[in-house]
Motif scaffolding. Sequence first.
Motif, PDB file in Angstrom:
ATOM      1  N   GLY A 308      75.166   6.178  13.419  1.00 53.14           N
ATOM      2  CA  GLY A 308      75.713   4.839  13.548  1.00 53.14           C
ATOM      3  C   GLY A 308      75.065   4.028  14.651  1.00 53.14           C
ATOM      4  O   GLY A 308      74.361   4.545  15.518  1.00 53.14           O
ATOM      5  N   ARG A 309      75.331   2.722  14.622  1.00 54.46           N
ATOM      6  CA  ARG A 309      74.711   1.804  15.569  1.00 54.46           C
ATOM      7  C   ARG A 309      75.295   1.943  16.971  1.00 54.46           C
ATOM      8  O   ARG A 309      74.569   1.947  17.962  1.00 54.46           O
ATOM      9  CB  ARG A 309      74.905   0.351  15.110  1.00 54.46           C
ATOM     10  N   ARG A 310      76.605   2.053  17.079  1.00 51.57           N
ATOM     11  CA  ARG A 310      77.260   2.085  18.390  1.00 51.57           C
ATOM     12  C   ARG A 310      76.840   3.300  19.215  1.00 51.57           C
ATOM     13  O   ARG A 310      76.576   3.185  20.417  1.00 51.57           O
ATOM     14  CB  ARG A 310      78.789   2.084  18.221  1.00 51.57           C
ATOM     15  N   VAL A 311      76.749   4.445  18.571  1.00 57.18           N
ATOM     16  CA  VAL A 311      76.380   5.662  19.301  1.00 57.18           C
ATOM     17  C   VAL A 311      74.979   5.528  19.891  1.00 57.18           C
ATOM     18  O   VAL A 311      74.749   5.858  21.068  1.00 57.18           O
ATOM     19  CB  VAL A 311      76.454   6.901  18.380  1.00 57.18           C
ATOM     20  N   LEU A 312      74.052   5.039  19.095  1.00 56.74           N
ATOM     21  CA  LEU A 312      72.681   4.864  19.584  1.00 56.74           C
ATOM     22  C   LEU A 312      72.623   3.880  20.745  1.00 56.74           C
ATOM     23  O   LEU A 312      71.950   4.115  21.753  1.00 56.74           O
ATOM     24  CB  LEU A 312      71.770   4.389  18.457  1.00 56.74           C
ATOM     25  N   LEU A 313      73.327   2.766  20.618  1.00 54.87           N
ATOM     26  CA  LEU A 313      73.295   1.750  21.665  1.00 54.87           C
ATOM     27  C   LEU A 313      73.919   2.246  22.959  1.00 54.87           C
ATOM     28  O   LEU A 313      73.388   2.021  24.059  1.00 54.87           O
ATOM     29  CB  LEU A 313      74.013   0.485  21.187  1.00 54.87           C
ATOM     30  N   LEU A 314      75.041   2.931  22.855  1.00 53.03           N
ATOM     31  CA  LEU A 314      75.732   3.398  24.065  1.00 53.03           C
ATOM     32  C   LEU A 314      74.961   4.531  24.750  1.00 53.03           C
ATOM     33  O   LEU A 314      74.850   4.560  25.982  1.00 53.03           O
ATOM     34  CB  LEU A 314      77.150   3.850  23.712  1.00 53.03           C
ATOM     35  N   GLU A 315      74.435   5.463  23.961  1.00 49.49           N
ATOM     36  CA  GLU A 315      73.634   6.535  24.558  1.00 49.49           C
ATOM     37  C   GLU A 315      72.405   5.960  25.258  1.00 49.49           C
ATOM     38  O   GLU A 315      72.068   6.341  26.375  1.00 49.49           O
ATOM     39  CB  GLU A 315      73.203   7.512  23.469  1.00 49.49           C
ATOM     40  N   ALA A 316      71.758   5.024  24.586  1.00 52.70           N
ATOM     41  CA  ALA A 316      70.559   4.411  25.169  1.00 52.70           C
ATOM     42  C   ALA A 316      70.911   3.599  26.406  1.00 52.70           C
ATOM     43  O   ALA A 316      70.135   3.538  27.362  1.00 52.70           O
ATOM     44  CB  ALA A 316      69.864   3.528  24.146  1.00 52.70           C
ATOM     45  N   GLY A 317      72.082   2.962  26.410  1.00 57.91           N
ATOM     46  CA  GLY A 317      72.506   2.209  27.581  1.00 57.91           C
ATOM     47  C   GLY A 317      72.588   3.075  28.814  1.00 57.91           C
ATOM     48  O   GLY A 317      72.126   2.699  29.909  1.00 57.91           O
ATOM     49  N   GLY A 421      71.541  -3.686  35.975  1.00 50.90           N
ATOM     50  CA  GLY A 421      72.832  -4.366  35.934  1.00 50.90           C
ATOM     51  C   GLY A 421      73.082  -5.042  34.596  1.00 50.90           C
ATOM     52  O   GLY A 421      74.197  -5.000  34.055  1.00 50.90           O
ATOM     53  N   TRP A 422      72.029  -5.647  34.027  1.00 53.62           N
ATOM     54  CA  TRP A 422      72.164  -6.253  32.707  1.00 53.62           C
ATOM     55  C   TRP A 422      72.468  -5.209  31.652  1.00 53.62           C
ATOM     56  O   TRP A 422      73.244  -5.446  30.712  1.00 53.62           O
ATOM     57  CB  TRP A 422      70.878  -7.002  32.344  1.00 53.62           C
ATOM     58  N   VAL A 423      71.861  -4.032  31.782  1.00 56.76           N
ATOM     59  CA  VAL A 423      72.121  -2.954  30.825  1.00 56.76           C
ATOM     60  C   VAL A 423      73.595  -2.553  30.856  1.00 56.76           C
ATOM     61  O   VAL A 423      74.212  -2.307  29.810  1.00 56.76           O
ATOM     62  CB  VAL A 423      71.226  -1.737  31.122  1.00 56.76           C
ATOM     63  N   VAL A 424      74.180  -2.521  32.051  1.00 54.50           N
ATOM     64  CA  VAL A 424      75.608  -2.193  32.178  1.00 54.50           C
ATOM     65  C   VAL A 424      76.456  -3.233  31.450  1.00 54.50           C
ATOM     66  O   VAL A 424      77.379  -2.895  30.686  1.00 54.50           O
ATOM     67  CB  VAL A 424      76.010  -2.105  33.666  1.00 54.50           C
ATOM     68  N   VAL A 425      76.158  -4.504  31.692  1.00 52.76           N
ATOM     69  CA  VAL A 425      76.917  -5.585  31.046  1.00 52.76           C
ATOM     70  C   VAL A 425      76.829  -5.473  29.527  1.00 52.76           C
ATOM     71  O   VAL A 425      77.841  -5.577  28.814  1.00 52.76           O
ATOM     72  CB  VAL A 425      76.395  -6.960  31.515  1.00 52.76           C
ATOM     73  N   MET A 426      75.625  -5.235  29.019  1.00 59.23           N
ATOM     74  CA  MET A 426      75.439  -5.145  27.579  1.00 59.23           C
ATOM     75  C   MET A 426      76.129  -3.924  26.985  1.00 59.23           C
ATOM     76  O   MET A 426      76.696  -3.980  25.888  1.00 59.23           O
ATOM     77  CB  MET A 426      73.938  -5.110  27.259  1.00 59.23           C
ATOM     78  N   SER A 427      76.089  -2.825  27.699  1.00 63.11           N
ATOM     79  CA  SER A 427      76.720  -1.601  27.195  1.00 63.11           C
ATOM     80  C   SER A 427      78.239  -1.747  27.145  1.00 63.11           C
ATOM     81  O   SER A 427      78.887  -1.275  26.200  1.00 63.11           O
ATOM     82  CB  SER A 427      76.336  -0.410  28.083  1.00 63.11           C
ATOM     83  N   VAL A 428      78.809  -2.412  28.149  1.00 62.27           N
ATOM     84  CA  VAL A 428      80.251  -2.670  28.144  1.00 62.27           C
ATOM     85  C   VAL A 428      80.614  -3.569  26.965  1.00 62.27           C
ATOM     86  O   VAL A 428      81.637  -3.367  26.294  1.00 62.27           O
ATOM     87  CB  VAL A 428      80.701  -3.305  29.482  1.00 62.27           C
ATOM     88  N   PHE A 429      79.766  -4.560  26.703  1.00 62.84           N
ATOM     89  CA  PHE A 429      80.008  -5.443  25.559  1.00 62.84           C
ATOM     90  C   PHE A 429      80.010  -4.644  24.258  1.00 62.84           C
ATOM     91  O   PHE A 429      80.880  -4.833  23.396  1.00 62.84           O
ATOM     92  CB  PHE A 429      78.932  -6.528  25.511  1.00 62.84           C
ATOM     93  N   VAL A 430      79.036  -3.750  24.087  1.00 71.54           N
ATOM     94  CA  VAL A 430      78.972  -2.917  22.886  1.00 71.54           C
ATOM     95  C   VAL A 430      80.216  -2.041  22.764  1.00 71.54           C
ATOM     96  O   VAL A 430      80.807  -1.904  21.694  1.00 71.54           O
ATOM     97  CB  VAL A 430      77.699  -2.046  22.897  1.00 71.54           C
ATOM     98  N   LEU A 431      80.641  -1.457  23.873  1.00 74.38           N
ATOM     99  CA  LEU A 431      81.785  -0.549  23.871  1.00 74.38           C
ATOM    100  C   LEU A 431      83.049  -1.222  23.353  1.00 74.38           C
ATOM    101  O   LEU A 431      83.805  -0.641  22.570  1.00 74.38           O
ATOM    102  CB  LEU A 431      82.005  -0.003  25.284  1.00 74.38           C
ATOM    103  N   PHE A 432      83.274  -2.453  23.764  1.00 74.84           N
ATOM    104  CA  PHE A 432      84.526  -3.118  23.438  1.00 74.84           C
ATOM    105  C   PHE A 432      84.435  -4.131  22.292  1.00 74.84           C
ATOM    106  O   PHE A 432      85.446  -4.399  21.638  1.00 74.84           O
ATOM    107  CB  PHE A 432      85.080  -3.829  24.681  1.00 74.84           C
TER     108      PHE A 432
END
Length: 479
Positions: A308-317, A421-432
């Motif tokens: 899935g998309r979310r798992v890849l994005l969050l792991e990569a984050g 820091g931007w990666v953190v912001v983006m990963s939080v956005f993906v999570l929620f």
Amino acid sequence: MPAAGFSVSASAGSEFDAKITPIVIISCFMAATGGLMFGYDVGISGGVTSMDDFLIKFFPEVYRRKHETKESNYCKYDNQGLQLFTSSLYLAGLTATFFASYTTRNLGRRLTMLIAGVFFIVGVILNGAAQDLPMLIVGRILLGCGVGFANQVSPPRNAALLLLHDSVVKAVPLFLSEIAPTRIPLLVVDTPNSLIERGRLEEGKAVLKKIRGTENVEPEYNEILEASRIAHQVKHPFRNLLQRRNRPQLIIAIFLQFTGINAIMFYAPVLFNTLGFKSDAALYSAVITGAVNVLSTVVSIYSVDRVGRRVLLLEAGVQMFLSQVVIAVVLGLKVSDHSDNLGRGYAIFVVLMVCTFVSSFAWSWGPLGWLIPSETFPLETRSAGQSVTVCVNLLFTFVIAQAFLSMLCHLKYGIFAFFSGWVVVMSVFVLFFLPETKNVPIEEMAEKVWKQHWFWKRFIADDGDKTKGADGAVKQAQP
């Protein structure tokens, strides 16, 4: 070449007959090679900016500072003209995208790709023959126009196809999505979708039969025809993007573009040069990171529709954040303004960390930043939505390309902390806020995804899209 037969599921539960025909393979291959034009440019623009011969001819001031020991290691390449050489392409691409949206709708995908090719050819000739900086920049601007037109030829239906070709470029996406059978990971003809949208119905049906390798195309033809009819009812697709029911797709498409990866890909040789690598070593290191980028994309081909998309994005984050923090710490301890104490061991370690960052991006944010918007925008706003996605990407690419060397001079090793820091912001956005779109047809996206999401469901009303007029009254939006 024999055509392999199979059937694919339609959104309504019926099945479409389709074969892997020679015309599909040839068309997809030829269209995907358009990505090489953009990928080649990214590769050479990064390498050439650190080469002495290039600097002597076009940027003698940078060459002088590069070889002066009194200049800060982090500031040797801080030059607006040098940054403009890289960034002008993306500003031109941003502008050209608006014109390309018109040609895609009214002239077709095929002609739009041909226009892009003309821009690329003329731009390459000017760059190759450049005698001064203005001529060099004009050539880059024409290359940027080619990028803008190529990028607009819209979003791939199949994840594996997009992921594979995204390793070299985010170009020609829609053409590939429309000509490839829905579940194929893939002499160029215009697409049936494009022909039908422009009223050339019989020609569209004939092309559909040709690329599917079967006469039994009536169900798929009728679905394309109906989708086109609905799309033609929308007279103002860009205005409709701002409607409440389209807000989830628009916000997600924008937020997926803030990675900062292009700073690494554009300026890798310059960056490694800054850290004390010799010219050859810097170029070799950049080649290594580029190879990692391509090879890591293969991971997505086999995992995006499985995990899935979310798992890849969050792991990569997580991986991108940690690698950048480690790089910032190492550089903060070992590299000062006027000397570097990296040594061979730490230098190799930094290259490995950069490769870690690049690889995680390559199997997640890179391709998925284009795939997810292509899956979520409905047909009536897909062309406009793709334009916005491309424009946002090119805008931030331009900003990063124009500002990175100056930021490196002022922030020094802290620039890696900034991007982490931007990666953190983006990963939080993906999570929620990013729902999973794996195996969900575009036609069922509203019911299966947006109406089920804890936040976005408030934007998708069961009785249609409701918006407030100028007088504050709630009004029913037009389809």
